[in-house]
Design a protein around this motif. Structure first.
Motif, PDB file in Angstrom:
ATOM      1  N   PHE A   1       0.818  -1.219   0.000  1.00 15.27           N
ATOM      2  CA  PHE A   1       0.000   0.000   0.000  1.00 15.27           C
ATOM      3  C   PHE A   1       0.853   1.272   0.000  1.00 15.27           C
ATOM      4  O   PHE A   1       0.482   2.287   0.595  1.00 15.27           O
ATOM      5  N   ALA A   2       2.014   1.218  -0.660  1.00 15.45           N
ATOM      6  CA  ALA A   2       2.888   2.397  -0.719  1.00 15.45           C
ATOM      7  C   ALA A   2       2.192   3.577  -1.374  1.00 15.45           C
ATOM      8  O   ALA A   2       2.464   4.732  -1.052  1.00 15.45           O
ATOM      9  N   GLY A   3       1.258   3.290  -2.306  1.00 19.62           N
ATOM     10  CA  GLY A   3       0.593   4.368  -3.039  1.00 19.62           C
ATOM     11  C   GLY A   3      -0.243   5.286  -2.179  1.00 19.62           C
ATOM     12  O   GLY A   3      -0.625   6.387  -2.628  1.00 19.62           O
TER      13      GLY A   3
ATOM     14  N   GLU B   1       6.622   8.345  -8.789  1.00 15.66           N
ATOM     15  CA  GLU B   1       6.720   6.930  -9.164  1.00 15.66           C
ATOM     16  C   GLU B   1       8.073   6.356  -8.731  1.00 15.66           C
ATOM     17  O   GLU B   1       8.149   5.229  -8.222  1.00 15.66           O
ATOM     18  N   ASP B   2       9.145   7.132  -8.911  1.00 17.54           N
ATOM     19  CA  ASP B   2      10.471   6.682  -8.476  1.00 17.54           C
ATOM     20  C   ASP B   2      10.542   6.570  -6.959  1.00 17.54           C
ATOM     21  O   ASP B   2      11.109   5.606  -6.420  1.00 17.54           O
ATOM     22  N   ARG B   3      10.007   7.551  -6.272  1.00 12.66           N
ATOM     23  CA  ARG B   3      10.032   7.521  -4.808  1.00 12.66           C
ATOM     24  C   ARG B   3       9.209   6.346  -4.276  1.00 12.66           C
ATOM     25  O   ARG B   3       9.603   5.695  -3.305  1.00 12.66           O
ATOM     26  N   LYS B   4       8.093   6.084  -4.907  1.00 17.39           N
ATOM     27  CA  LYS B   4       7.268   4.938  -4.522  1.00 17.39           C
ATOM     28  C   LYS B   4       8.034   3.633  -4.742  1.00 17.39           C
ATOM     29  O   LYS B   4       7.988   2.715  -3.913  1.00 17.39           O
ATOM     30  N   GLY B   5       8.763   3.571  -5.850  1.00 15.34           N
ATOM     31  CA  GLY B   5       9.552   2.376  -6.140  1.00 15.34           C
ATOM     32  C   GLY B   5      10.654   2.151  -5.119  1.00 15.34           C
ATOM     33  O   GLY B   5      10.926   1.009  -4.724  1.00 15.34           O
TER      34      GLY B   5
END
Length: 706
Positions: free
Chosen positions: A457-459, A483-487
């Motif tokens: 649930f990082a999003g 998107e990069d930070r979420k990755g």
């Protein structure tokens, strides 16, 4: 006489020392095999700020208590005074096998934590694992890279002090007395009183828990004897540091002792003031980096645009406006937290073992180490938890003298391996029944479950920093950046989950007697080392080393060479960050400098008068107005040369400087400090002087006097 069992009583300690030495040498291999040194920013600044004092020592053989090259002159107590406790310094060299500074501090942190775990009854091979978790902590590595060698050194000896205190409390009084004395002397010699303050918090909570324990058991007279031994040990340790302590106490009144300037409707500022104290704070969620290092993106200096596989790089490569893309590259930091920009990582395995400690360690240790860790995390939140931290700032003795409250994270980083290894030690002596299995599964479930939650649930998180929001970045760029930070978060959440799963499995099967003890210890030591050092290497890379530390920083520029031809006494004002660099102080008497404890009145003179006057001067020079006679503060400070670059053409001479001494014609009275600084900003300093809080008459002015 009882015969010593070499295999059980000597060999483990020799292995521990060997492992610590080998890991230190391998981790810092450019220092040992490539003739390089760490490129430490603060140490480079120190070399500039201390130059005049070192030269004086070399030329006279005496100690200077005043540094004349920085901030128009300041006490040298906290710069480079060599005190009389050289014997303690020799002891440090012996304990560290004379390893090069500051690398020796990491080895000493490993050694001292190992000694402490032994004092608490942890078996040697578990103590090796716990020591590696503490000594290789990213907090210490970040400190080394920044050049905070005194802080790292003070942290290294914290465990030795706690070991000595615990030895006295557990009946080994003579040994405990000696260890406490040596630990205090070594710790204080590093001269980082903020870390000493945190050590006192750790020891204070330990003492409170012991007081409750002894009171409940009716053993207060015995406690009084123990305290008498410890007071004597601490007194000897502090005695070795008496000179520096006295000097720092004297200087604190003029540096961090509160301001005389009072804003309308406000109380006088205590200590360094809340604004300065809480410049750096943890976000409320930031302690999650103890478990997941890239929870907030990791190191702010590792820009995503440098990674060709990142979504940010791909988005910028597709941009039609190349100038805009180049500007946006500066906003491609992976870090999206508020202030720190460096993950202080405890290690996923250590967090799991800390949870085991909460379930399995003796109640005494839980009541000591868990509350002090939570308290320290609350301190780290700073102004993000203002209701608590402003109260602590106002009412905790001495706390208002310190800044960078995030340094308090060293307390949980100290406590977690200790409680973890105490819990594991206790666990390995208990029967492996259903209750033990349940608690072990709960420890793994809580820590691993957190990793799994953020993996899935990082999003739900924002991934947008305050800096991003204020810059009004385009949506297409923010989409790639988030998107990069979420990755990064998901990748590290999976990584931590994998380490916790592996640690849980090996502990479980060892308790089930399916893994030989030696294999268990080796695997645990190896996994903890890999877990932490891989993260350390993200912030400590080959770029952090250079062949000869500071050599290129102190080659005189063309501008320096021109100014150095002047053999009179004068000061230099470097417009390129005067109050944030000490390079100028290496060659000249500088108006500026770099230090964490400036004289407050001088700093306030800069903030209220010099900054404004400098801005006015720059505007006038750009407009072709070169008359320097109207800049009262610059002239009062005897600024004869103003530089704004390295070329000889980047010098502005100031023939209007007042010189070293001059006669004024008029005294200007001021009722208080606010009025005094306000009038100082506006008077003609060659003709007038401000006198605060008193009426003084000039005896007369003689134009022929010299």
């Amino acid at each position: 006489m009882k015969k010593i069992n070499f295999t059980q009583q000597v060999l483990p300690h020799l292995l521990a020392i060997g492992i610590f030495l080998i890991i230190t040498i391998i981790f810092f291999n450019p220092v040992f095999f490539e003739n390089k040194a760490l490129n430490q920013g603060d140490i480079t600044q120190w070399e500039g700020s201390s130059k005049s004092m070192r030269d004086y020592r070399d030329n006279t053989g005496e100690e200077a208590l005043w540094s004349e090259n920085m901030f128009s002159g300041m006490p040298g107590y906290l710069i480079n005074v060599q005190w009389g406790n050289v014997t303690v310094g020799y002891l440090k060299k012996i304990l560290s096998f004379n390893l090069p500074h500051p690398i020796c501090n990491i080895y000493l942190a490993l050694l001292c934590y190992y000694v402490m775990l032994l004092a608490f009854g942890v078996r040697p091979y578990l103590a090796i694992a716990g020591a590696l978790a503490f000594g290789l902590s990213s907090h210490l590595m970040v400190g080394l890279v920044a050049g905070h060698s005194a802080r790292v050194g003070a942290i290294a000896f914290m465990p030795l002090v706690v070991a000595g205190i615990h030895l006295v409390f557990t009946g080994r009084k003579l040994l405990g007395f000696g260890v406490t004395t040596a630990g205090m002397a070594l710790h204080l010699r590093e001269n980082h009183l903020q870390i000493t303050y945190y050590l006192l918090l750790i020891v204070g909570v330990y003492g409170i828990v012991q007081l409750v324990h002894y009171a409940r058991n009716g053993r207060l007279p015995e406690l009084a004897k123990i305290l008498g031994i410890l007071v004597a040990a601490v007194a000897i340790g502090v005695g070795s540091f008496f000179g520096p302590l006295w000097a720092v106490n004297e200087y604190t009144k003029y540096s961090r002792g509160g301001s005389e300037l009072v804003k309308p409707g406000e109380k006088p500022m205590a200590g360094i003031g809340k604004k300065s104290a809480f410049d750096y704070n943890y976000a409320i969620v930031e302690p999650m980096t103890l478990l997941i290092p890239n929870f907030l993106g990791g190191y702010g200096s590792n820009y995503l645009v440098s990674d060709r596989n990142s979504e940010t790089f791909k988005a910028l490569s597709r941009a039609t406006n190349q100038q805009e893309a180049n500007e946006l590259a500066y906003y491609s930091s992976p870090y999206w937290g508020p202030d720190t920009q460096a993950p202080y990582y405890a290690g996923a395995i250590i967090v799991f073992l800390f949870a085991c400690g909460i379930f399995f360690a003796d109640k005494f240790y839980r009541w000591w180490l868990l509350p002090v860790s939570v308290f320290a995390i609350m301190l780290c939140w700073g102004s993000n938890f203002a209701a608590f931290n402003y109260f602590i700032f106002d009412y905790f003795p001495g706390y208002n003298k310190f800044r960078s409250v995030t340094f308090a994270i060293i307390i949980p980083l100290f406590a977690m391996p200790l409680l973890g290894m105490l819990g594991l030690e206790k666990l390995m002596t208990e029967k492996f029944d259903s209750l033990v299995k349940k608690k072990l599964l709960m420890a793994a479930g809580i820590t691993g479950g957190l990793c799994l939650f953020f993996l899935l649930f990082a999003g739900m998180l924002g991934f947008v920093s305050e800096n991003d929001a204020s810059a009004s970045l385009p949506a297409w760029f923010m989409s790639a950046l988030t998107e990069d930070r979420k990755g990064l978060l998901r990748s590290d959440a999976f990584r931590s989950l994998a380490f916790i799963t592996a640690a849980f499995a090996v502990v479980y099967f060892q308790l089930w007697k399916k893994v030989p003890p030696i294999a268990f210890y080796a695997f645990l030591i190896f996994m903890i080392t890999m877990d932490i050092t891989i993260v350390d290497k993200r912030g400590l890379t080959k770029e952090n080393y250079k062949r000869k530390r500071g050599a290129e920083s102190f080659v005189p520029t063309a501008a320096d060479q021109v100014i150095l031809q002047d053999t009179t006494y004068y000061r230099v004002y470097n417009l390129q960050g005067a109050f944030g660099e000490a390079r100028t102080s290496y060659f000249h008497h500088s108006v500026g400098g770099y230090h964490g404890a400036k004289i407050r009145r001088y700093a306030e003179l800069n903030d209220t008068c010099l900054v404004r006057e400098s801005q006015e001067m720059i505007s006038n020079i750009q407009a072709g107005k070169m008359d320097m006679s109207g800049y009262g503060i610059l002239n009062m400070l005897n600024v004869k040369y103003i530089v704004f670059g390295s070329d000889a053409s980047n010098i502005i001479p100031n023939p209007a400087a007042n010189g070293n001494a001059w006669f004024v014609r008029q005294l200007v009275p001021a009722a208080n400090a606010n009025e005094a600084v306000s009038k100082t900003c506006s008077i003609d300093t060659r003709r007038e002087a401000v006198v605060e809080g008193a009426t003084v008459a000039l005896s007369g002015y003689d134009s022929s006097a010299t």
